[in-house]
Motif scaffolding. Structure first.
Motif, PDB file in Angstrom:
ATOM      1  N   VAL A   1       0.846  -1.198   0.000  1.00 46.65           N
ATOM      2  CA  VAL A   1       0.000   0.000   0.000  1.00 46.65           C
ATOM      3  C   VAL A   1       0.882   1.249   0.000  1.00 46.65           C
ATOM      4  O   VAL A   1       1.771   1.403   0.836  1.00 46.65           O
ATOM      5  CB  VAL A   1      -0.950   0.026   1.221  1.00 46.65           C
ATOM      6  N   TYR A   2       0.614   2.109  -0.971  1.00 46.42           N
ATOM      7  CA  TYR A   2       1.340   3.375  -1.113  1.00 46.42           C
ATOM      8  C   TYR A   2       0.400   4.488  -0.672  1.00 46.42           C
ATOM      9  O   TYR A   2      -0.771   4.526  -1.058  1.00 46.42           O
ATOM     10  CB  TYR A   2       1.741   3.578  -2.576  1.00 46.42           C
ATOM     11  N   THR A   3       0.910   5.431   0.106  1.00 46.67           N
ATOM     12  CA  THR A   3       0.112   6.553   0.582  1.00 46.67           C
ATOM     13  C   THR A   3       0.855   7.859   0.307  1.00 46.67           C
ATOM     14  O   THR A   3       2.057   7.954   0.549  1.00 46.67           O
ATOM     15  CB  THR A   3      -0.144   6.442   2.102  1.00 46.67           C
ATOM     16  N   ALA A   4       0.125   8.820  -0.216  1.00 46.33           N
ATOM     17  CA  ALA A   4       0.658  10.173  -0.409  1.00 46.33           C
ATOM     18  C   ALA A   4      -0.291  11.136   0.282  1.00 46.33           C
ATOM     19  O   ALA A   4      -1.509  11.034   0.124  1.00 46.33           O
ATOM     20  CB  ALA A   4       0.752  10.498  -1.898  1.00 46.33           C
ATOM     21  N   GLU A   5       0.269  12.054   1.067  1.00 45.83           N
ATOM     22  CA  GLU A   5      -0.568  13.025   1.775  1.00 45.83           C
ATOM     23  C   GLU A   5       0.034  14.413   1.625  1.00 45.83           C
ATOM     24  O   GLU A   5       1.206  14.627   1.891  1.00 45.83           O
ATOM     25  CB  GLU A   5      -0.700  12.659   3.245  1.00 45.83           C
ATOM     26  N   LEU A   6      -0.823  15.326   1.199  1.00 41.87           N
ATOM     27  CA  LEU A   6      -0.424  16.709   0.996  1.00 41.87           C
ATOM     28  C   LEU A   6      -1.323  17.599   1.840  1.00 41.87           C
ATOM     29  O   LEU A   6      -2.543  17.506   1.766  1.00 41.87           O
ATOM     30  CB  LEU A   6      -0.580  17.071  -0.498  1.00 41.87           C
ATOM     31  N   SER A   7      -0.707  18.452   2.653  1.00 37.35           N
ATOM     32  CA  SER A   7      -1.459  19.412   3.466  1.00 37.35           C
ATOM     33  C   SER A   7      -0.997  20.813   3.141  1.00 37.35           C
ATOM     34  O   SER A   7       0.203  21.063   2.990  1.00 37.35           O
ATOM     35  CB  SER A   7      -1.258  19.160   4.968  1.00 37.35           C
ATOM     36  N   LEU A   8      -1.971  21.714   3.032  1.00 37.36           N
ATOM     37  CA  LEU A   8      -1.694  23.129   2.732  1.00 37.36           C
ATOM     38  C   LEU A   8      -2.376  24.001   3.765  1.00 37.36           C
ATOM     39  O   LEU A   8      -3.512  23.746   4.135  1.00 37.36           O
ATOM     40  CB  LEU A   8      -2.247  23.513   1.355  1.00 37.36           C
ATOM     41  N   LYS A   9      -1.700  25.033   4.189  1.00 36.81           N
ATOM     42  CA  LYS A   9      -2.338  26.057   5.040  1.00 36.81           C
ATOM     43  C   LYS A   9      -2.567  27.257   4.128  1.00 36.81           C
ATOM     44  O   LYS A   9      -1.614  27.842   3.593  1.00 36.81           O
ATOM     45  CB  LYS A   9      -1.443  26.431   6.202  1.00 36.81           C
TER      46      LYS A   9
END
Length: 193
Positions: A184-192
């Motif tokens: 399982v590959y996970t990518a997470e992007l968070s922006l303020k």
């Protein structure tokens, strides 16, 4: 002058997203034309809607979050139409303010990679789980997919492009992480914002 150089580089990187995405999709459509011409026609219409968005909205500095959500839904629908196998795709959207402004075509690279390295390679039980959550002025976009553990992937132009765009447009107000656990590959992007 430094600011102008950064803007120019950002526009250049942004313009690369379109050809990269459409090159991959056109290659996929090529094989379908002889097999199922009616389905190919439907896919071409859907693709033309997406191209319209990419060309006109994709060149803007910012678009609404809702516009990006619609684009991702179209992308998912396009892929569901073209596959002849059972895939599970979930897109969970929990957005408080769909009018938040973000850079266009920011999330599609992660979605495209999930399909390209997961769904396209796996014969059975392929899944892609996507979530987009906003809380006040923070946006978190997460993509999780399974992949063939035997396949090895190098970071391609898409992820490198995304990382550079984030550095230029969201420096110090973003986080981007990827992980692989088993298959399982996970990518997470968070922006303020």
């Amino acid at each position: 002058m430094k600011n102008e150089k950064a803007k120019t580089e950002l526009l250049n990187l942004q313009s690369q997203v379109n050809p990269h995405f459409f090159f991959n999709m056109l290659n996929n459509l090529y094989g379908l034309v002889d097999k199922d011409s009616e389905k190919a026609k439907q896919l071409i219409l859907k693709l033309s809607d997406m191209m319209r968005y990419s060309i006109y909205e994709g060149q803007k500095a910012y678009v609404t979050l809702q516009q990006e959500i619609d684009f991702i839904y179209n992308y998912i629908e396009l892929h569901k139409m073209r596959y002849h196998k059972d895939i599970r795709v979930e897109f969970d959207v929990q957005v408080e303010n769909e009018n938040l402004k973000i850079m266009p075509l920011l999330f599609i690279i992660l979605v495209e990679n999930a399909f390209k390295h997961g769904v396209e390679v796996l014969r059975h039980n392929a899944f892609v789980n996507i979530s987009l959550v906003t809380k006040k002025n923070e946006v978190t976009f997460r993509v999780e997919n399974n992949f063939d553990i035997e396949e090895t992937h190098e970071t391609g132009i898409g992820l490198n492009n995304l990382k550079r765009r984030l550095e230029l447009a969201y420096d110090k107000i973003h986080s981007f992480n990827t992980s692989k656990v088993d298959d399982v590959y996970t990518a997470e992007l968070s922006l303020k914002l």
